[in-house]
Design a protein around this motif. Sequence first.
Motif, mmCIF file in Angstrom:
data_model
loop_
_atom_site.group_PDB
_atom_site.id
_atom_site.type_symbol
_atom_site.label_atom_id
_atom_site.label_comp_id
_atom_site.label_asym_id
_atom_site.label_seq_id
_atom_site.Cartn_x
_atom_site.Cartn_y
_atom_site.Cartn_z
ATOM 1 N N ALA A 23 0.865 -1.192 0.000
ATOM 2 C CA ALA A 23 0.000 0.000 0.000
ATOM 3 C C ALA A 23 0.899 1.240 0.000
ATOM 4 C CB ALA A 23 -0.904 -0.004 1.224
ATOM 5 N N ALA A 24 0.636 2.166 -0.918
ATOM 6 C CA ALA A 24 1.479 3.365 -1.040
ATOM 7 C C ALA A 24 1.137 4.388 0.043
ATOM 8 C CB ALA A 24 1.287 3.994 -2.423
ATOM 9 N N SER A 25 2.152 5.059 0.528
ATOM 10 C CA SER A 25 1.961 6.034 1.597
ATOM 11 C C SER A 25 0.966 7.130 1.203
ATOM 12 C CB SER A 25 3.300 6.685 1.943
ATOM 13 O OG SER A 25 3.117 7.612 2.991
ATOM 14 N N GLY A 26 0.118 7.474 2.162
ATOM 15 C CA GLY A 26 -0.813 8.591 1.967
ATOM 16 C C GLY A 26 -2.134 8.178 1.358
ATOM 17 N N THR A 27 -2.211 6.936 0.895
ATOM 18 C CA THR A 27 -3.450 6.494 0.241
ATOM 19 C C THR A 27 -4.101 5.358 1.025
ATOM 20 O OG1 THR A 27 -2.325 4.850 -1.115
ATOM 21 C CG2 THR A 27 -2.478 7.070 -2.018
ATOM 22 N N PHE A 28 -3.562 5.053 2.182
ATOM 23 C CA PHE A 28 -4.065 3.929 2.968
ATOM 24 C C PHE A 28 -4.133 4.308 4.446
ATOM 25 C CE2 PHE A 28 -4.313 -0.620 4.104
ATOM 26 C CZ PHE A 28 -5.103 -1.067 3.059
ATOM 27 N N SER A 195 7.845 5.718 -8.316
ATOM 28 C CA SER A 195 8.273 6.965 -7.721
ATOM 29 C C SER A 195 7.065 7.691 -7.123
ATOM 30 C CB SER A 195 8.952 7.869 -8.774
ATOM 31 O OG SER A 195 8.230 7.853 -9.976
ATOM 32 N N ASN A 196 7.278 8.922 -6.761
ATOM 33 C CA ASN A 196 6.214 9.730 -6.155
ATOM 34 C C ASN A 196 5.370 10.405 -7.256
ATOM 35 O OD1 ASN A 196 4.815 11.332 -4.150
ATOM 36 N ND2 ASN A 196 6.582 10.996 -2.836
ATOM 37 N N THR A 197 4.571 11.377 -6.869
ATOM 38 C CA THR A 197 3.675 12.031 -7.841
ATOM 39 C C THR A 197 4.428 12.998 -8.756
ATOM 40 O OG1 THR A 197 3.226 13.683 -6.144
ATOM 41 C CG2 THR A 197 1.625 11.920 -6.378
ATOM 42 N N PHE A 198 3.815 13.297 -9.878
ATOM 43 C CA PHE A 198 4.362 14.259 -10.840
ATOM 44 C C PHE A 198 3.726 15.618 -10.578
ATOM 45 C CE2 PHE A 198 6.493 11.634 -14.060
ATOM 46 C CZ PHE A 198 6.180 10.386 -13.568
ATOM 47 N N SER A 220 -1.304 11.887 -9.656
ATOM 48 C CA SER A 220 -1.171 10.437 -9.460
ATOM 49 C C SER A 220 -2.251 9.741 -10.273
ATOM 50 C CB SER A 220 -1.340 10.097 -7.972
ATOM 51 O OG SER A 220 -2.653 10.458 -7.552
ATOM 52 N N GLY A 221 -2.228 8.419 -10.273
ATOM 53 C CA GLY A 221 -3.257 7.658 -10.980
ATOM 54 C C GLY A 221 -2.802 7.206 -12.358
ATOM 55 N N GLN A 222 -3.764 6.666 -13.104
ATOM 56 C CA GLN A 222 -3.425 5.992 -14.368
ATOM 57 C C GLN A 222 -2.634 6.870 -15.339
ATOM 58 O OE1 GLN A 222 -5.930 2.869 -15.706
ATOM 59 N NE2 GLN A 222 -7.727 3.932 -14.951
ATOM 60 N N ILE A 266 5.327 -3.919 -6.169
ATOM 61 C CA ILE A 266 4.648 -2.742 -6.721
ATOM 62 C C ILE A 266 3.839 -2.117 -5.594
ATOM 63 C CG2 ILE A 266 4.517 -3.572 -9.095
ATOM 64 C CD1 ILE A 266 1.358 -3.768 -7.254
ATOM 65 N N SER A 267 3.554 -0.829 -5.699
ATOM 66 C CA SER A 267 2.647 -0.295 -4.686
ATOM 67 C C SER A 267 1.422 0.348 -5.323
ATOM 68 C CB SER A 267 3.345 0.607 -3.670
ATOM 69 O OG SER A 267 3.903 1.722 -4.253
ATOM 70 N N LEU A 268 0.331 0.231 -4.555
ATOM 71 C CA LEU A 268 -0.964 0.725 -5.010
ATOM 72 C C LEU A 268 -1.287 2.003 -4.262
ATOM 73 C CD1 LEU A 268 -3.063 -2.588 -4.968
ATOM 74 C CD2 LEU A 268 -1.656 -1.639 -6.818
ATOM 75 N N GLY A 269 -1.580 3.077 -5.007
ATOM 76 C CA GLY A 269 -1.890 4.357 -4.387
ATOM 77 C C GLY A 269 -3.314 4.781 -4.664
ATOM 78 N N THR A 270 -3.494 5.597 -5.682
ATOM 79 C CA THR A 270 -4.795 6.183 -5.995
ATOM 80 C C THR A 270 -5.887 5.132 -6.163
ATOM 81 O OG1 THR A 270 -3.646 8.032 -7.009
ATOM 82 C CG2 THR A 270 -5.941 7.766 -7.617
HETATM 83 C C1 LIG Z 1 -3.794 11.709 -1.436
HETATM 84 C C2 LIG Z 1 -2.365 11.287 -1.567
HETATM 85 C C3 LIG Z 1 -1.510 11.417 -0.478
HETATM 86 C C4 LIG Z 1 -0.165 11.017 -0.582
HETATM 87 N N1 LIG Z 1 0.658 11.135 0.506
HETATM 88 C C5 LIG Z 1 1.948 10.676 0.422
HETATM 89 C C6 LIG Z 1 2.793 10.688 1.568
HETATM 90 O O1 LIG Z 1 2.393 11.054 2.670
HETATM 91 N N2 LIG Z 1 4.082 10.244 1.406
HETATM 92 C C7 LIG Z 1 4.547 9.778 0.189
HETATM 93 O O2 LIG Z 1 5.722 9.383 0.096
HETATM 94 N N3 LIG Z 1 3.752 9.730 -0.884
HETATM 95 C C8 LIG Z 1 2.472 10.155 -0.799
HETATM 96 N N4 LIG Z 1 1.649 10.070 -1.896
HETATM 97 C C9 LIG Z 1 2.172 9.507 -3.159
HETATM 98 C C10 LIG Z 1 1.784 8.021 -3.294
HETATM 99 O O3 LIG Z 1 2.323 7.240 -2.260
HETATM 100 C C11 LIG Z 1 2.267 7.476 -4.658
HETATM 101 O O4 LIG Z 1 3.676 7.551 -4.714
HETATM 102 C C12 LIG Z 1 1.685 8.258 -5.837
HETATM 103 O O5 LIG Z 1 0.336 8.592 -5.600
HETATM 104 C C13 LIG Z 1 1.789 7.488 -7.155
HETATM 105 O O6 LIG Z 1 1.075 6.273 -7.097
HETATM 106 P P1 LIG Z 1 -0.444 6.108 -7.626
HETATM 107 O O7 LIG Z 1 -0.489 6.674 -9.009
HETATM 108 O O8 LIG Z 1 -0.687 4.632 -7.586
HETATM 109 O O9 LIG Z 1 -1.317 6.862 -6.695
HETATM 110 C C14 LIG Z 1 0.315 10.474 -1.811
HETATM 111 C C15 LIG Z 1 -0.561 10.343 -2.899
HETATM 112 C C16 LIG Z 1 -1.880 10.722 -2.791
HETATM 113 C C17 LIG Z 1 -2.793 10.540 -3.972
#
Ligand SMILES: Cc1cc2nc3c(=O)[nH]c(=O)nc-3n(C[C@H](O)[C@H](O)[C@H](O)COP(=O)(O)O)c2cc1C
Length: 312
Positions: A23-28, A195-198, A220-222, A266-270
């Motif tokens: 589970a990706a950080s911030g989305t769980f 990686s993290n978000t763009f 983030s997302g698809q 792999i990690s799942l976020g959005t």
């Molecule tokens: C609402 C939200 C909160 C997030 N908070 C964090 C965070 O606290 N720490 C972190 O490293 N990434 C954070 N992220 C980034 C996600 O962990 C992940 O790297 C990113 O969303 C890309 O994956 P996804 O497209 O599957 O969401 C956050 C993303 C979202 C959408």
Amino acid sequence: MIPEPANLKTRLGPLELRTPVIAASGTFGYGPEFENVTDIEYFGAVTLKAVSLEPRTGNPYPRMVETPSGMLNCIGLENPGVEVFIKEKIPAARKSGVPLIANLVGDKTRDYQELAAILESENDLAALEINASCPNVDHGSLSFAMDSNILGELVAAVREVTSKPLIAKLSPNVTDILPLAEAAVEFGADILNLSNTFLGMSISIDSRKSRLSRDYAGLSGQAIRPIALRIVHQVASKLDIPVIGTGGIYDTTDALEFLIAGARAISLGTVNFIHPNRARDICDGIQAYLSKNDLELTELTGSYLGPASCQA
Ligand SMILES: Cc1cc2nc3c(=O)[nH]c(=O)nc-3n(C[C@H](O)[C@H](O)[C@H](O)COP(=O)(O)O)c2cc1C
């Protein structure tokens, strides 16, 4: 529970996970938020929402907006601070029995170091993840993950105080990811999360203002998946370090693409906001693919065969 013997175990350096789905950080949240909507045991690990030394209120609202095939967020790393994290969040999260990863954030290198030192004695944390996408207050809006010297210093400082498996989560907002990945490896990361978000933007044409409380926010997302996949392949095909693939993974096919590109997990976020039970679907899907193709997970990882060619 996943049927035993599970063939989904994966090893990321010092970290062994029961399944390759994290589970990706911030989305769980901190775990319990998803208790009744997901079969949490299908996650090999849960990365908890970011933690900083002091509590953070995050950015003002609005902090999220939907975009084509994804979302923008500028939550601002809201969290209750490390004291509450240790007293309340870890004890609640540990009940799931799934390995927990802490996601560390700070303004300065020494914030991360202090945090890591405090968390070192937390036996319920299986690993520490450095969220290197935070702005470094000593360098304006530049994040730790945009400069290999700054990133190297950060990783080295945390490595100095922790013996736990150390994950460096990098930012995709760079021209060339390789020097950053190399710096993280050289200075002591055991695992890279790519990686993290763009950085993105959304403007209301009525107000001509941002739809969010900041000019720019994290996409983030698809929409980001092909770019994240390219970054994973670039790094995993060059460097000898386990990689977690993150970015826009929604289903089994997406997960398999990242594994084939070289990710060990792999990690799942959005997707957690839309399909909270995707970890189970993806574990089942990977197992079915492995059986059908008579492959072990380790054989699948990095098995990419190169560009397509047209048959004459
Ligand atoms: C609402 C939200 C909160 C997030 N908070 C964090 C965070 O606290 N720490 C972190 O490293 N990434 C954070 N992220 C980034 C996600 O962990 C992940 O790297 C990113 O969303 C890309 O994956 P996804 O497209 O599957 O969401 C956050 C993303 C979202 C959408």
